[in-house]
Design a protein around this motif. Structure first.
Motif, PDB file in Angstrom:
ATOM      1  N   ILE A  63      45.398  39.542  36.217  1.00  0.00           N
ATOM      2  CA  ILE A  63      44.790  38.208  36.274  1.00  0.00           C
ATOM      3  C   ILE A  63      43.366  38.363  35.752  1.00  0.00           C
ATOM      4  CG2 ILE A  63      44.118  36.267  37.751  1.00  0.00           C
ATOM      5  CD1 ILE A  63      46.282  37.174  39.754  1.00  0.00           C
ATOM      6  N   VAL A  64      43.008  37.575  34.746  1.00  0.00           N
ATOM      7  CA  VAL A  64      41.651  37.683  34.184  1.00  0.00           C
ATOM      8  C   VAL A  64      40.835  36.462  34.582  1.00  0.00           C
ATOM      9  CG1 VAL A  64      40.265  37.938  32.086  1.00  0.00           C
ATOM     10  CG2 VAL A  64      42.542  38.973  32.186  1.00  0.00           C
ATOM     11  N   LEU A  65      39.681  36.717  35.172  1.00  0.00           N
ATOM     12  CA  LEU A  65      38.741  35.649  35.513  1.00  0.00           C
ATOM     13  C   LEU A  65      37.444  35.891  34.736  1.00  0.00           C
ATOM     14  CD1 LEU A  65      39.163  35.602  39.419  1.00  0.00           C
ATOM     15  CD2 LEU A  65      40.513  34.381  37.687  1.00  0.00           C
ATOM     16  N   ARG A 109      38.347  35.420  46.154  1.00  0.00           N
ATOM     17  CA  ARG A 109      38.962  36.256  47.205  1.00  0.00           C
ATOM     18  C   ARG A 109      40.439  35.888  47.379  1.00  0.00           C
ATOM     19  NH1 ARG A 109      35.656  35.194  51.068  1.00  0.00           N
ATOM     20  NH2 ARG A 109      34.367  37.079  51.008  1.00  0.00           N
ATOM     21  N   GLU A 110      40.725  34.604  47.333  1.00  0.00           N
ATOM     22  CA  GLU A 110      42.132  34.182  47.482  1.00  0.00           C
ATOM     23  C   GLU A 110      42.983  34.686  46.318  1.00  0.00           C
ATOM     24  OE1 GLU A 110      43.316  30.255  49.131  1.00  0.00           O
ATOM     25  OE2 GLU A 110      41.172  29.793  48.915  1.00  0.00           O
ATOM     26  N   VAL A 111      42.413  34.631  45.121  1.00  0.00           N
ATOM     27  CA  VAL A 111      43.150  35.122  43.953  1.00  0.00           C
ATOM     28  C   VAL A 111      43.400  36.628  44.078  1.00  0.00           C
ATOM     29  CG1 VAL A 111      42.997  35.526  41.456  1.00  0.00           C
ATOM     30  CG2 VAL A 111      42.408  33.275  42.405  1.00  0.00           C
ATOM     31  N   VAL A 112      42.422  37.356  44.591  1.00  0.00           N
ATOM     32  CA  VAL A 112      42.611  38.799  44.794  1.00  0.00           C
ATOM     33  C   VAL A 112      43.730  39.040  45.813  1.00  0.00           C
ATOM     34  CG1 VAL A 112      41.513  40.929  45.623  1.00  0.00           C
ATOM     35  CG2 VAL A 112      40.246  39.376  44.103  1.00  0.00           C
ATOM     36  N   GLY A 113      43.792  38.204  46.818  1.00  0.00           N
ATOM     37  CA  GLY A 113      44.881  38.299  47.794  1.00  0.00           C
ATOM     38  C   GLY A 113      46.240  38.070  47.139  1.00  0.00           C
ATOM     39  N   LEU A 114      46.302  37.062  46.261  1.00  0.00           N
ATOM     40  CA  LEU A 114      47.557  36.800  45.535  1.00  0.00           C
ATOM     41  C   LEU A 114      47.920  37.993  44.652  1.00  0.00           C
ATOM     42  CD1 LEU A 114      46.852  33.105  44.405  1.00  0.00           C
ATOM     43  CD2 LEU A 114      48.388  33.872  46.244  1.00  0.00           C
ATOM     44  N   ALA A 115      46.904  38.579  44.025  1.00  0.00           N
ATOM     45  CA  ALA A 115      47.127  39.748  43.164  1.00  0.00           C
ATOM     46  C   ALA A 115      47.733  40.890  43.975  1.00  0.00           C
ATOM     47  CB  ALA A 115      45.818  40.187  42.515  1.00  0.00           C
ATOM     48  N   GLU A 116      47.200  41.071  45.169  1.00  0.00           N
ATOM     49  CA  GLU A 116      47.701  42.130  46.035  1.00  0.00           C
ATOM     50  C   GLU A 116      49.188  41.915  46.323  1.00  0.00           C
ATOM     51  OE1 GLU A 116      45.534  44.155  49.869  1.00  0.00           O
ATOM     52  OE2 GLU A 116      44.496  43.036  48.284  1.00  0.00           O
ATOM     53  N   ALA A 117      49.543  40.681  46.594  1.00  0.00           N
ATOM     54  CA  ALA A 117      50.930  40.364  46.962  1.00  0.00           C
ATOM     55  C   ALA A 117      51.922  40.661  45.834  1.00  0.00           C
ATOM     56  CB  ALA A 117      51.030  38.894  47.376  1.00  0.00           C
ATOM     57  N   VAL A 153      46.346  43.494  39.051  1.00  0.00           N
ATOM     58  CA  VAL A 153      44.926  43.862  39.047  1.00  0.00           C
ATOM     59  C   VAL A 153      44.135  42.649  38.561  1.00  0.00           C
ATOM     60  CG1 VAL A 153      43.206  45.290  37.830  1.00  0.00           C
ATOM     61  CG2 VAL A 153      45.317  46.340  38.728  1.00  0.00           C
ATOM     62  N   VAL A 154      42.984  42.387  39.184  1.00  0.00           N
ATOM     63  CA  VAL A 154      42.138  41.268  38.773  1.00  0.00           C
ATOM     64  C   VAL A 154      40.947  41.808  37.995  1.00  0.00           C
ATOM     65  CG1 VAL A 154      40.818  39.255  39.531  1.00  0.00           C
ATOM     66  CG2 VAL A 154      42.821  40.015  40.850  1.00  0.00           C
ATOM     67  N   VAL A 155      40.808  41.367  36.741  1.00  0.00           N
ATOM     68  CA  VAL A 155      39.647  41.730  35.933  1.00  0.00           C
ATOM     69  C   VAL A 155      38.680  40.546  35.959  1.00  0.00           C
ATOM     70  CG1 VAL A 155      38.817  42.291  33.615  1.00  0.00           C
ATOM     71  CG2 VAL A 155      40.978  43.267  34.448  1.00  0.00           C
ATOM     72  N   VAL A 156      37.459  40.791  36.392  1.00  0.00           N
ATOM     73  CA  VAL A 156      36.470  39.723  36.462  1.00  0.00           C
ATOM     74  C   VAL A 156      35.344  40.037  35.477  1.00  0.00           C
ATOM     75  CG1 VAL A 156      35.028  38.297  37.951  1.00  0.00           C
ATOM     76  CG2 VAL A 156      37.041  39.455  38.906  1.00  0.00           C
ATOM     77  N   ASP A 157      35.266  39.223  34.438  1.00  0.00           N
ATOM     78  CA  ASP A 157      34.264  39.394  33.390  1.00  0.00           C
ATOM     79  C   ASP A 157      33.027  38.596  33.809  1.00  0.00           C
ATOM     80  OD1 ASP A 157      32.679  39.085  31.100  1.00  0.00           O
ATOM     81  OD2 ASP A 157      34.373  38.756  29.753  1.00  0.00           O
ATOM     82  N   GLU A 158      31.952  39.328  34.114  1.00  0.00           N
ATOM     83  CA  GLU A 158      30.735  38.690  34.638  1.00  0.00           C
ATOM     84  C   GLU A 158      29.576  38.808  33.647  1.00  0.00           C
ATOM     85  OE1 GLU A 158      30.052  40.389  38.546  1.00  0.00           O
ATOM     86  OE2 GLU A 158      31.856  39.439  39.385  1.00  0.00           O
ATOM     87  N   VAL A 159      29.884  38.793  32.355  1.00  0.00           N
ATOM     88  CA  VAL A 159      28.836  39.064  31.365  1.00  0.00           C
ATOM     89  C   VAL A 159      27.715  38.017  31.382  1.00  0.00           C
ATOM     90  CG1 VAL A 159      29.931  37.903  29.372  1.00  0.00           C
ATOM     91  CG2 VAL A 159      28.448  39.889  28.998  1.00  0.00           C
TER      92      VAL A 159
END
Lengths: 377, 377
Positions: A153-155, A172-180, A184-190
């Motif tokens: 999942i890319v954010l 946080r909720e999306v990370v929980g869904l990813a766990e299920a 892996v959640v990639v968060v681009d914070e550039v």
């Protein structure tokens, strides 16, 4: 979805070839000064002994990795310095897709066109997930889309192109869904230094072994050409990311890393505050003019961009070219960013002429949308 | 074969941690001055306007691509400037393996460890093909190995680690074999300026649409840390190579490209001749001492390295560590370079102490190979 990146170049070439004066609001290149310490460090570097012109460590100059780790509150061993945030995203997405945990990548729509491009390159399948009308994360839509085949999942927050800053609870909720679903959640914070509303919180604060955070100095130091980015990987993934980095690039450019290290150590918060204020002023002037033009838009909470919708003038490539020719303003067609905003046009505010461009748009749309030219057939 | 690159780091760390004085002949970092014009261009770059700190074109600064194309006698549109020769090899090998023309990569043995590493990363299967005793290309062995599953043949000339310079007729025959099985030939010519015997001819002179040539400035300008390399792709492959380059790295570092462009334009042939002569002198001194030590070796025709074999002292990691501890010289175990030279040790001549190292080896082996320590069991 096709790989759409070449559209940037297509619009830029069209604008450059136009007859009249065109204000470029296409590219995301900052137009302000890099930090003084960065220029000074490049001058110093030029006189260092030959040994300093050789390979830095593959994962980046040690002092740079340590400075990044300190700012981010993580162990330096989790940091890989990359050739810009682009490479960091590539390494992170590869990690997610290479685990045999599925082929699907959930990408938020509207989408930065490099994400579907990288997904295809890495053998994955992108699925576009709608976001809220203001660009915010729609957790229910992510839940509905997530399945056993979801590996990634890319954010991107602050977001390009919407300017949304994601709520940390939603992340946080999306990370929980990813766990299920073992994703892996990639968060681009550039764009983390361009938090115009003051509401941004890094996904690193979640302290999750499902989260890879990527970032870089291209935007915050106005140096897209220096190519210094980084990924912060969970312990379980950092070794594989380093191996891929070594096999693809060996290492990044040392003069760039040297200059960024010094700029990071010696630049006062004031430098970042000034570029943020400059952007905030441009957002004010630009959105005032959009009001005058009767356009719909969301006021960006972060990043560099404004998405605007002009009634009866959808964000197609043809209309973007008309704006170049008839209004002297070049933007990006919304159809380049997935499916959610094909009525919209993206304007990058990284030009000193942003206000002037806004006035041109206000004039152009003063009496409503221009007539659509008759079909030549 | 496993991905062996970490052995470089393993030996370097072992040598750095050793008690006594150790001469490092492990890494391939030149120890001489970069061109004066390169330092001068870096100084100039530091004072350029902000626009020059932004993205160069994805495929490299235009003037640099044109200068490379002119030197190489090819159309500038075929040149992609990369983050070092490492990235150029990655792009080239990806092109060969991505065509659905098979999974097998023929790699010459002894092999530069990055080639099998990249092959695996790209989903290919490396097959090691023996070379002649002196490291020269064994066309019959390539013919025997080539099959319908062969998608890629990688050559490196002047060669690391053997120092062989391939005969152009032999390369032409290999290209003919590639044609017969629909394979692409990648020729890594990064050591082309270190043609000690004067016999090197580029594979570009074959003018074949089966050949991708890679190279860079890391070795010729003594700047492994600046990360400027390039690939010259046949017309049919250059578009895909550019797309992958953009998706992985966006573009390379602009200060480095700017500096290399100026160094390329303003450096006299004398600069390259001097480093070549320096290396030739080191080869003389080092091989004289190897004679004194009773070692077998091939005199390199090109590149930076000498492979040597000491009777009764095979090139294992354990023996390399003994040389560090007991002779004060660090080399690379031959077993890191495939299967053909596991009796041998590679010494990189890029240290001003090459002669001193040779004398240490001569002393150490003066009375034949040292006793193997008794098995501690």
């Amino acid at each position: 979805m096709e790989y759409e990146e070449p559209k940037f170049f297509h619009v830029m070439q069209y604008a450059a070839a136009a007859d009249g004066d065109v204000i470029d609001m296409v590219s995301g290149n900052p137009d302000w000064e890099p930090p003084a310490a960065l220029r000074e460090a490049l001058r110093e570097y030029a006189d260092l002994p030959p040994a300093d012109f050789q390979y830095p460590p593959s994962d980046g100059l040690r002092e740079l990795r340590e400075a990044i780790a300190e700012r981010r509150g993580v162990d330096p061993d989790r940091v890989v310095v990359t050739n810009g945030t682009g490479e960091a995203n590539y390494l992170a997405m590869a990690r997610a897709l290479d685990r045999g945990a599925g082929d699907e990548a959930l990408l938020m729509d509207p989408v930065y066109p490099y994400y579907p491009g990288k997904t295809h390159l890495l053998g994955g399948e992108p699925t576009l997930v709608p976001t809220a009308r203001d660009g915010g994360l729609d957790v229910d839509a992510v839940r509905e889309a997530a399945s056993e085949d979801t590996a990634l999942i890319v954010l991107n927050t602050p977001n390009n192109p919407t300017g949304a800053v994601y709520d940390l609870d939603a992340v946080r909720e999306v990370v929980g869904l990813a766990e299920a679903v073992d994703a892996v959640v990639v968060v681009d914070e550039v764009y983390d230094r361009f938090d115009l509303a003051g509401s941004f919180e890094s996904a690193l604060t979640l302290d999750s072994d499902r989260v890879i955070v990527t970032s870089g100095f291209s935007k915050s130091m106005a140096i897209t050409g220096l190519r210094v980015g980084y990924g912060v990987f969970p312990e379980a993934h950092v070794g594989d990311a380093k191996t891929r980095h070594m096999l693809v690039n060996v290492t990044g450019a040392r003069p760039s890393q040297y200059a960024v290290y010094h700029a990071l150590a010696e630049t006062e918060p004031d430098y970042y505050a000034q570029s943020r204020e400059l952007l905030a002023d441009r957002v004010d002037a630009f959105t005032d003019a959009l009001d005058a033009a009767g356009a719909e838009y969301s006021r960006p909470e972060g990043a560099f961009y404004v998405l605007a919708r002009f009634e009866g003038f959808p964000g197609t490539m043809a209309n973007v070219k008309r704006l170049v020719d008839e209004a002297g303003v070049a933007g990006m067609p919304g159809e380049a960013f997935g499916t959610a905003r094909d009525e919209w046009i993206r304007f990058a505010l990284v030009t000193p002429r942003a206000t002037e461009a806004a006035e041109r748009l206000a004039d152009y749309f003063a009496d409503g949308a221009p007539e659509t030219p008759a079909d030549p057939r």
